[in-house]
Design an enzyme around this catalytic site. Structure first.
Site, PDB file in Angstrom:
ATOM      1  N   GLU A 150      13.953  17.753  41.166  1.00 10.42           N
ATOM      2  CA  GLU A 150      15.087  16.923  40.774  1.00 10.42           C
ATOM      3  C   GLU A 150      16.286  17.773  40.329  1.00 10.42           C
ATOM      4  OE1 GLU A 150      13.947  13.900  37.957  1.00 10.42           O
ATOM      5  OE2 GLU A 150      13.227  12.622  39.543  1.00 10.42           O
ATOM      6  N   GLU A 305       8.460  10.066  44.133  1.00 12.50           N
ATOM      7  CA  GLU A 305       8.082   9.652  42.770  1.00 12.50           C
ATOM      8  C   GLU A 305       8.563   8.237  42.520  1.00 12.50           C
ATOM      9  OE1 GLU A 305       9.469  11.849  39.395  1.00 12.50           O
ATOM     10  OE2 GLU A 305       9.011  13.778  40.316  1.00 12.50           O
TER      11      GLU A 305
END
Ligand code: GAL
Length: 662
Positions: A150, A305
């Protein structure tokens, strides 16, 4: 084309075995098999365990994890483990930690703390990535590389001296000489004329508003600096493991990173999505994000995710009610994902995420959560044939990061009330409710596949983008406050809409931001009315015809919405764009993929042998609808035709003949 060598849809989650005694691992593997898990993300935050001291590796435990996964037929999404630099690196080189705009260097103790411009940090990541690739390149479990984690989460920007030097190098490449920069940044204003690149710093806290052109370049630089970190690791992985695809997990529609640029550097796109279960409209916002993911490379992507139930980082972390995790997962597939993965596999017993839900909750196999996991695994098995199929859109929404950054500059705009995502959603929501597939597109990409292109806002519009939009032969809708500035945030000659002036047949005499709470009435040609808030414009038509006018206030009688040929201009921020949209869809000849009752979402994927129509009931009551064509519901095996009902938070995935063959 498949994302990885793993057949079918990918299913699994972040697996953090280093948080558990080894005895637990065997049970993990057994339960993963029971649930139908075929992929586990490992080693995302494992740097300090894999390299406990500089250059000294401890791979033994990860060897055993990967062997165990492989023995159970589970592939690895293997992280390069570079997301959180270890304490030894930070202590030896405190300068690798990021510095905020006030000059405070951040401390170790959380995660993802690094200065993206630090050569020491970068060299250490590349060393570890190489060690990982050399160690595991031939491991049979390895299916894909997960670089970093991320990017931009926690650390988007660093204001340290190293970052300042890096920013100056970036600026030198962009402007060649200091006068080029002075011209672009308009430094004659407020006495900012520079005589040397060495005088320039990042936009640290200053006494007043900072030059918006400097801030815009800083946004570009920050996205590029992180991308360089990704690329540096990718180069090594390509060299050692040329056949293993690489990705990094995006964070849905994110202001900080130009995902068009980033996606071009990846083998496939993957995304992390955390819609808030407490928000009954969150499925619409996330649908927009998923459509972006599908559009970035115009091919299947991976939901890497999502939360099985509650997260642990909101003010109030509301769980997902029964059926929602399955429905959310099917939604990602409806929007072109080829797999649904979760954070995380086994719920943590300690640390900041001990309350975050997992596929295997604290209570183990007795829990509702685990039953949901088993059910989802079973369903994904039934949907295996959709892997590799793709969505096709007739409508595209324009999204451009430069323009977004310009529009949402922190200071010096006519209003601070124009947020791009709100403007995008105003157009996206009715399209989504109608069941019309929407792509996102940058303004300068080939648009010829679309029948209708909508630019909700294009504040920053280059000559190239304007030429591309002008050459596009389909229906075009341009939202207000577009064509205002060039790539350097300088007002286009003659004012808005700058290079779109001829296409739209108008110019904007004066911007007319509306004070908070003011509702500006707009009257359409048929006498119906609408409401604008936040923004209006005093427009002078130059060939365009008014199709709606302001009905009251100082702008009464002035054109609010105009059209010239196939180009419509909406000169205000409408609360409800349905009348304009309906008209544009009719003119463009765009049809929804299904006739939908409220709360039901549709998504269509096309494969070589069949179409797959997803019908998702996000509501809490049964929904009834009529199918246009018969088909087989892959989830139940039932043949369906005519009128059908879909239970609350339930779904149908209909395999049907191709559109033309029905
Ligand atoms: C993501 C992150 C994961 C986990 C998750 C929790 O932002 O990549 O590691 O922290 O959030 O929701």
């Amino acid at each position: 084309m498949r994302l990885t060598r793993v057949p079918g849809l990918l299913f699994g989650g972040d697996y953090n075995p280093e948080q558990w005694p080894e005895e637990v691992w065997a049970e993990d593997a057994k339960l993963m098999v029971e649930a139908g898990v075929n992929m586990a993300t490992v080693a995302v935050f494992s740097w300090s365990r894999l390299e406990p001291r500089p250059g000294e590796y401890d791979f033994g435990w990860l060897d055993r994890v990967l062997d165990l996964l492989h023995e159970h037929g589970i592939a690895a999404d293997l992280a390069t483990a570079t997301a959180t630099p270890p304490p030894w690196l930070v202590r030896e080189h405190p300068e690798t930690m990021p510095v905020d705009a006030h000059g405070t260097r951040l401390e170790f103790g959380s995660r993802q703390g690094y200065c993206p411009s630090s050569p020491i940090f970068r060299a250490a990541t590349v060393r570890l990535a190489r060690a990982m690739a050399e160690r595991y390149g031939n491991h049979p479990a390895l299916a894909m590389w997960h670089i970093g984690n991320e990017y931009a989460d926690h650390t988007l920007e660093c204001f340290c001296d190293e970052s300042a030097r890096h920013f100056r190098r970036w600026l030198t490449d962009r402007y060649a000489d200091i006068d080029g920069l002075n011209a672009a940044w308009g430094t004659s204003c407020w006495g900012q004329h520079y005589t040397d690149f060495g005088q320039i710093n990042p936009p640290r806290v200053a006494p007043g508003p900072i030059n918006p052109a400097q801030v815009l370049d800083w946004r570009r630089f920050c996205s590029d600096a992180l991308l360089e970190c990704f690329e540096a690791e990718k180069v090594v992985l390509r060299e050692v493991t040329p056949d293993i695809p690489v990705t990094t997990n995006f964070m849905s529609i994110l202001h900080g990173l130009d995902y068009w640029k980033w996606a071009a550097a990846e083998d496939f796109v993957s995304d992390d999505a955390y819609p808030d279960p407490a928000d009954p409209t969150s499925h619409t916002g996330i649908a927009l994000s998923y459509d972006l993911m599908r559009s970035l490379k115009r091919r299947p992507w991976l939901l890497l995710e999502q939360a099985p139930s509650a997260v642990s980082w909101r003010e109030v972390n509301v769980p997902k009610p029964p059926g929602k995790m399955r429905l959310d997962s099917l939604q990602a597939l409806a929007h072109g994902a080829d797999g649904v993965m979760f954070f995380q596999w086994r719920q943590a017993h300690y640390g900041p995420e001990k309350f975050h839900s997992a596929l295997l909750p604290h209570g183990g196999v007795q829990t509702r959560g685990w039953q949901d996991t088993l059910r989802l695994g079973g369903d994904l098995g039934k949907l295996a044939e959709i892997a590799g199929t793709h969505g096709r859109a007739d409508v595209a929404l324009v999204l451009d990061w430069d323009s977004w950054w310009g529009l949402e500059a922190p200071e010096s705009m006519p209003t601070k009330r124009l947020a791009l995502l709100r403007l995008m959603r105003t157009w996206y929501e009715p399209l989504h409710a109608l069941g019309i597939t929407v792509d996102l597109t940058p303004p300068d990409r080939d648009l010829s596949d679309y029948r209708l292109v909508i630019a909700p806002n294009l504040y920053l519009c280059t000559e190239e983008s304007a030429a591309n939009l002008s050459a596009y032969p389909g229906e075009l809708v341009v939202g207000s406050f577009s064509g205002v500035v060039d790539a350097a945030d300088r007002i286009h000659p003659g004012g808005a809409p700058g290079p779109l002036r001829e296409l739209l047949g108008l110019s904007v005499d004066e911007f007319w931001p509306l004070a908070d709470g003011v509702e500006q009435s707009v009257r359409y040609a048929d006498g119906t009315t609408g409401t604008a808030t936040r923004w209006a414009e005093w427009i002078r038509t130059e060939g365009a015809a008014g199709i709606a006018e302001y009905a009251d206030g100082d702008l009464a009688g002035q054109p609010a919405i105009t059209r010239l040929g196939r180009a419509t201009y909406v000169g205000c921020a409408l609360e409800d764009v349905t009348p304009v949209l309906t008209d544009a869809l009719t003119r463009a000849g765009v049809r929804p993929v299904a006739d939908l009752p409220p709360g039901v979402e549709a998504g269509l994927r096309t494969g070589p042998d069949a179409d797959y129509l997803f019908l998702l009931n996000h509501g809490t009551t049964t929904a009834a609808l009529t199918l246009r064509a018969p088909g087989t519901d892959l989830l139940t095996g039932r043949d369906l035709h005519g009128s059908i009902e879909i239970g609350p938070r339930d779904a149908v995935v209909l395999r049907t003949a191709h559109e033309g063959e029905k």
